[in-house]
Scaffold this motif. Structure first.
Motif, PDB file in Angstrom:
ATOM      1  N   PHE A  44      10.728   5.591   5.038  1.00 47.57           N
ATOM      2  CA  PHE A  44       9.308   5.501   5.367  1.00 47.57           C
ATOM      3  C   PHE A  44       8.509   6.436   4.475  1.00 47.57           C
ATOM      4  CE2 PHE A  44       9.711   3.235   9.381  1.00 47.57           C
ATOM      5  CZ  PHE A  44      11.001   3.552   9.779  1.00 47.57           C
ATOM      6  N   GLN A  51       6.699  18.103   7.606  1.00 44.06           N
ATOM      7  CA  GLN A  51       6.894  18.104   9.045  1.00 44.06           C
ATOM      8  C   GLN A  51       8.364  17.793   9.315  1.00 44.06           C
ATOM      9  OE1 GLN A  51       4.031  15.769  11.269  1.00 44.06           O
ATOM     10  NE2 GLN A  51       2.333  16.457   9.983  1.00 44.06           N
ATOM     11  N   LYS A  96       6.312   0.816  13.988  1.00 37.50           N
ATOM     12  CA  LYS A  96       6.066   2.016  13.202  1.00 37.50           C
ATOM     13  C   LYS A  96       6.111   3.273  14.056  1.00 37.50           C
ATOM     14  CE  LYS A  96       2.527   0.107  10.084  1.00 37.50           C
ATOM     15  NZ  LYS A  96       1.195   0.387   9.521  1.00 37.50           N
ATOM     16  N   VAL A  97       6.350   4.370  13.412  1.00 35.76           N
ATOM     17  CA  VAL A  97       6.157   5.671  14.037  1.00 35.76           C
ATOM     18  C   VAL A  97       4.650   5.922  14.100  1.00 35.76           C
ATOM     19  CG1 VAL A  97       6.541   8.145  13.808  1.00 35.76           C
ATOM     20  CG2 VAL A  97       8.349   6.530  13.159  1.00 35.76           C
ATOM     21  N   GLN A 125       4.631  11.923   1.948  1.00 36.81           N
ATOM     22  CA  GLN A 125       6.003  12.345   2.220  1.00 36.81           C
ATOM     23  C   GLN A 125       6.880  11.104   2.407  1.00 36.81           C
ATOM     24  OE1 GLN A 125       6.280  15.679   5.052  1.00 36.81           O
ATOM     25  NE2 GLN A 125       4.053  15.705   5.166  1.00 36.81           N
ATOM     26  N   SER A 176      -1.619  16.545  17.562  1.00 35.57           N
ATOM     27  CA  SER A 176      -1.178  17.760  16.888  1.00 35.57           C
ATOM     28  C   SER A 176      -1.755  18.964  17.628  1.00 35.57           C
ATOM     29  CB  SER A 176      -1.603  17.768  15.415  1.00 35.57           C
ATOM     30  OG  SER A 176      -3.008  17.683  15.308  1.00 35.57           O
ATOM     31  N   GLU A 189      -5.770  17.628  16.723  1.00 33.54           N
ATOM     32  CA  GLU A 189      -6.189  16.237  16.521  1.00 33.54           C
ATOM     33  C   GLU A 189      -5.416  15.358  17.486  1.00 33.54           C
ATOM     34  OE1 GLU A 189      -7.012  16.320  11.732  1.00 33.54           O
ATOM     35  OE2 GLU A 189      -4.980  16.135  12.502  1.00 33.54           O
ATOM     36  N   TYR A 230       3.617  18.690  16.770  1.00 38.73           N
ATOM     37  CA  TYR A 230       3.166  17.296  16.815  1.00 38.73           C
ATOM     38  C   TYR A 230       4.023  16.489  17.779  1.00 38.73           C
ATOM     39  CZ  TYR A 230       1.679  18.912  12.171  1.00 38.73           C
ATOM     40  OH  TYR A 230       1.163  19.653  11.130  1.00 38.73           O
ATOM     41  N   ASP A 268      -0.924  11.950   4.989  1.00 41.63           N
ATOM     42  CA  ASP A 268      -1.792  12.739   5.842  1.00 41.63           C
ATOM     43  C   ASP A 268      -3.218  12.597   5.345  1.00 41.63           C
ATOM     44  OD1 ASP A 268      -0.927  15.990   4.412  1.00 41.63           O
ATOM     45  OD2 ASP A 268      -1.948  14.264   3.573  1.00 41.63           O
ATOM     46  N   ASP A 320      -3.080  17.699  10.274  1.00 41.26           N
ATOM     47  CA  ASP A 320      -3.153  16.239  10.225  1.00 41.26           C
ATOM     48  C   ASP A 320      -1.894  15.576  10.731  1.00 41.26           C
ATOM     49  OD1 ASP A 320      -5.670  15.946   9.238  1.00 41.26           O
ATOM     50  OD2 ASP A 320      -5.060  15.706   7.168  1.00 41.26           O
ATOM     51  N   GLY A 321      -2.086  14.601  11.593  1.00 43.24           N
ATOM     52  CA  GLY A 321      -0.969  13.738  11.937  1.00 43.24           C
ATOM     53  C   GLY A 321      -0.648  12.833  10.771  1.00 43.24           C
ATOM     54  N   LEU A 322       0.595  12.464  10.655  1.00 40.31           N
ATOM     55  CA  LEU A 322       1.019  11.586   9.581  1.00 40.31           C
ATOM     56  C   LEU A 322       0.847  10.133   9.979  1.00 40.31           C
ATOM     57  CD1 LEU A 322       4.320  13.375   8.519  1.00 40.31           C
ATOM     58  CD2 LEU A 322       2.083  13.501   7.426  1.00 40.31           C
ATOM     59  N   PRO A 335      -0.613  20.875   6.274  1.00 40.28           N
ATOM     60  CA  PRO A 335      -0.363  19.905   5.189  1.00 40.28           C
ATOM     61  C   PRO A 335       1.007  20.002   4.551  1.00 40.28           C
ATOM     62  CG  PRO A 335      -2.411  21.132   4.862  1.00 40.28           C
ATOM     63  CD  PRO A 335      -1.628  21.842   5.916  1.00 40.28           C
ATOM     64  N   PHE A 354       1.403   8.463  15.314  1.00 42.01           N
ATOM     65  CA  PHE A 354       0.956   9.813  15.636  1.00 42.01           C
ATOM     66  C   PHE A 354       0.275   9.822  17.003  1.00 42.01           C
ATOM     67  CE2 PHE A 354      -0.861  13.917  15.235  1.00 42.01           C
ATOM     68  CZ  PHE A 354      -2.226  13.849  15.450  1.00 42.01           C
ATOM     69  N   TYR A 399       4.902  12.272  18.197  1.00 42.39           N
ATOM     70  CA  TYR A 399       4.805  10.912  17.683  1.00 42.39           C
ATOM     71  C   TYR A 399       5.597  10.021  18.629  1.00 42.39           C
ATOM     72  CZ  TYR A 399       3.414  12.931  13.158  1.00 42.39           C
ATOM     73  OH  TYR A 399       2.770  13.609  12.153  1.00 42.39           O
ATOM     74  N   PHE A 459       2.484   6.595   9.212  1.00 45.41           N
ATOM     75  CA  PHE A 459       3.703   6.031   8.666  1.00 45.41           C
ATOM     76  C   PHE A 459       3.536   4.557   8.345  1.00 45.41           C
ATOM     77  CE2 PHE A 459       7.130   9.141   9.183  1.00 45.41           C
ATOM     78  CZ  PHE A 459       6.493  10.107   9.925  1.00 45.41           C
ATOM     79  N   GLY A 460       4.269   4.120   7.329  1.00 46.68           N
ATOM     80  CA  GLY A 460       4.389   2.705   7.060  1.00 46.68           C
ATOM     81  C   GLY A 460       5.481   2.084   7.924  1.00 46.68           C
ATOM     82  N   LYS A 461       5.690   0.791   7.715  1.00 43.33           N
ATOM     83  CA  LYS A 461       6.691   0.077   8.512  1.00 43.33           C
ATOM     84  C   LYS A 461       8.100   0.324   8.008  1.00 43.33           C
ATOM     85  CE  LYS A 461       3.617  -3.702   9.850  1.00 43.33           C
ATOM     86  NZ  LYS A 461       3.334  -5.153   9.757  1.00 43.33           N
ATOM     87  N   ASN A 520      -1.242  14.832   0.879  1.00 44.63           N
ATOM     88  CA  ASN A 520       0.172  14.747   0.503  1.00 44.63           C
ATOM     89  C   ASN A 520       0.719  13.389   0.887  1.00 44.63           C
ATOM     90  OD1 ASN A 520       0.366  17.677   0.050  1.00 44.63           O
ATOM     91  ND2 ASN A 520       0.204  17.794   2.270  1.00 44.63           N
ATOM     92  N   TYR A 551      -6.859  11.702   9.474  1.00 47.05           N
ATOM     93  CA  TYR A 551      -7.585  12.003  10.699  1.00 47.05           C
ATOM     94  C   TYR A 551      -8.765  12.879  10.342  1.00 47.05           C
ATOM     95  CZ  TYR A 551      -3.960   9.464  13.020  1.00 47.05           C
ATOM     96  OH  TYR A 551      -3.135   8.456  13.417  1.00 47.05           O
ATOM     97  N   GLN A 607      -3.198   3.462   6.076  1.00 44.81           N
ATOM     98  CA  GLN A 607      -1.859   2.977   6.375  1.00 44.81           C
ATOM     99  C   GLN A 607      -0.989   3.139   5.153  1.00 44.81           C
ATOM    100  OE1 GLN A 607      -2.397  -1.139   7.694  1.00 44.81           O
ATOM    101  NE2 GLN A 607      -1.507  -0.559   9.629  1.00 44.81           N
ATOM    102  N   GLY A 608       0.253   3.559   5.392  1.00 46.62           N
ATOM    103  CA  GLY A 608       1.247   3.462   4.342  1.00 46.62           C
ATOM    104  C   GLY A 608       2.010   2.184   4.573  1.00 46.62           C
ATOM    105  N   GLU A 609       2.153   1.392   3.557  1.00 46.85           N
ATOM    106  CA  GLU A 609       2.902   0.154   3.684  1.00 46.85           C
ATOM    107  C   GLU A 609       3.955   0.124   2.608  1.00 46.85           C
ATOM    108  OE1 GLU A 609       0.820  -1.426   6.972  1.00 46.85           O
ATOM    109  OE2 GLU A 609       2.695  -1.995   6.023  1.00 46.85           O
TER     110      GLU A 609
END
Lengths: 115, 113
Positions: free
Chosen positions: A88, B102, B42-43, A33, B48, B56, B33, A92, A101-103, B99, B45, B35, A105-107, A31, A95, A3-5
């Motif tokens: 946000f 996006q 939150k957003v 982002q 993909s 995934e 993707y 990645d 990879d799906g990203l 990677p 996923f 989402y 996201f944090g809140k 990465n 998964y 989790q990104g928070e």
């Protein structure tokens, strides 16, 4: 899953001041982002920092990454009213670790720039 | 500047109906993707897609969901039998390489009544 928070959850500053937002995550990443989202709108990509980078600049944005602490910060310098948005971080690698990879996201941090 | 586009911008449907959300990714991108973002949350996923197959998927992406790239430009998300809890903003995104950055479309707001 990781989790990104972000913190703070909300930040209100005066125009012209610098805004700093932080993000923490739990697992290893390829990465990290940062994205901006204006109310009810889509996500705008701001900057990507790779796991082997420590700092990156883009215009008024400065991003740092500390993989030992699993944290990142986004600094917006000389803020403008138009910077008002939610910010946000997204990571990645959470998964399968494959190329698509799906990203995660944090809140988000809701940033308000007072004119 | 090339951008991801999505249609419709807003879709209202009744519970149990099928919906198809459409996306046109950036033309030279290879990874696609979906989402979703439930209001105030939150957003998240969903899935993909690369090389004409799912790469995934998250636990949200159950048998009610499917994706397709029916031609060289469109990328669709189908929800077979919508539920009230499917109400959300659905975002399509694409990237040149997994990677990398996006790029997101403006979203489709799905309202299930």
């Amino acid at each position: 899953s990781q989790q990104g928070e972000e913190d703070p959850q909300a930040l209100s500053i005066q125009e012209g001041e610098n805004a700093t937002m932080n993000c923490s995550y739990k697992t290893s990443i390829n990465n990290l982002q940062w994205y901006r989202q204006n109310s009810g709108r889509g996500l705008v990509h701001l900057i990507l920092i790779r796991s082997n980078e420590r700092e990156k600049h883009s215009g008024r944005l400065r991003v740092t990454l500390d993989t030992s602490k699993k944290s990142s910060s986004l600094l917006i310098t000389a803020s403008r009213a138009a910077d008002t948005a939610s910010y946000f971080c997204a990571t990645d690698g959470g998964y399968s670790g494959g190329g698509a990879d799906g990203l995660t996201f944090g809140k988000g941090t809701h940033l308000i720039i007072q004119p | 500047e090339p951008e991801v586009t999505q249609t419709p911008s807003h879709q209202v449907t009744q519970m149990g109906q099928e919906v198809i959300l459409r996306c046109v990714p950036i033309s030279n991108h290879l990874y696609f993707y979906w989402y979703r973002q439930i209001l105030g949350q939150k957003v998240e996923f969903l899935v993909s897609f690369y090389n004409n197959e799912i790469s995934e998927k998250s636990e949200i992406f159950d048998d009610q969901f499917s994706v397709e790239r029916p031609d060289g430009s469109n990328f669709t998300l189908k929800i077979r039998s919508t539920k009230l809890e499917d109400s959300a903003m659905y975002f399509c995104a694409s990237s040149v390489y997994g990677p990398n950055e996006q790029y997101f479309g403006p979203g489709t707001r799905l309202t299930v009544t």
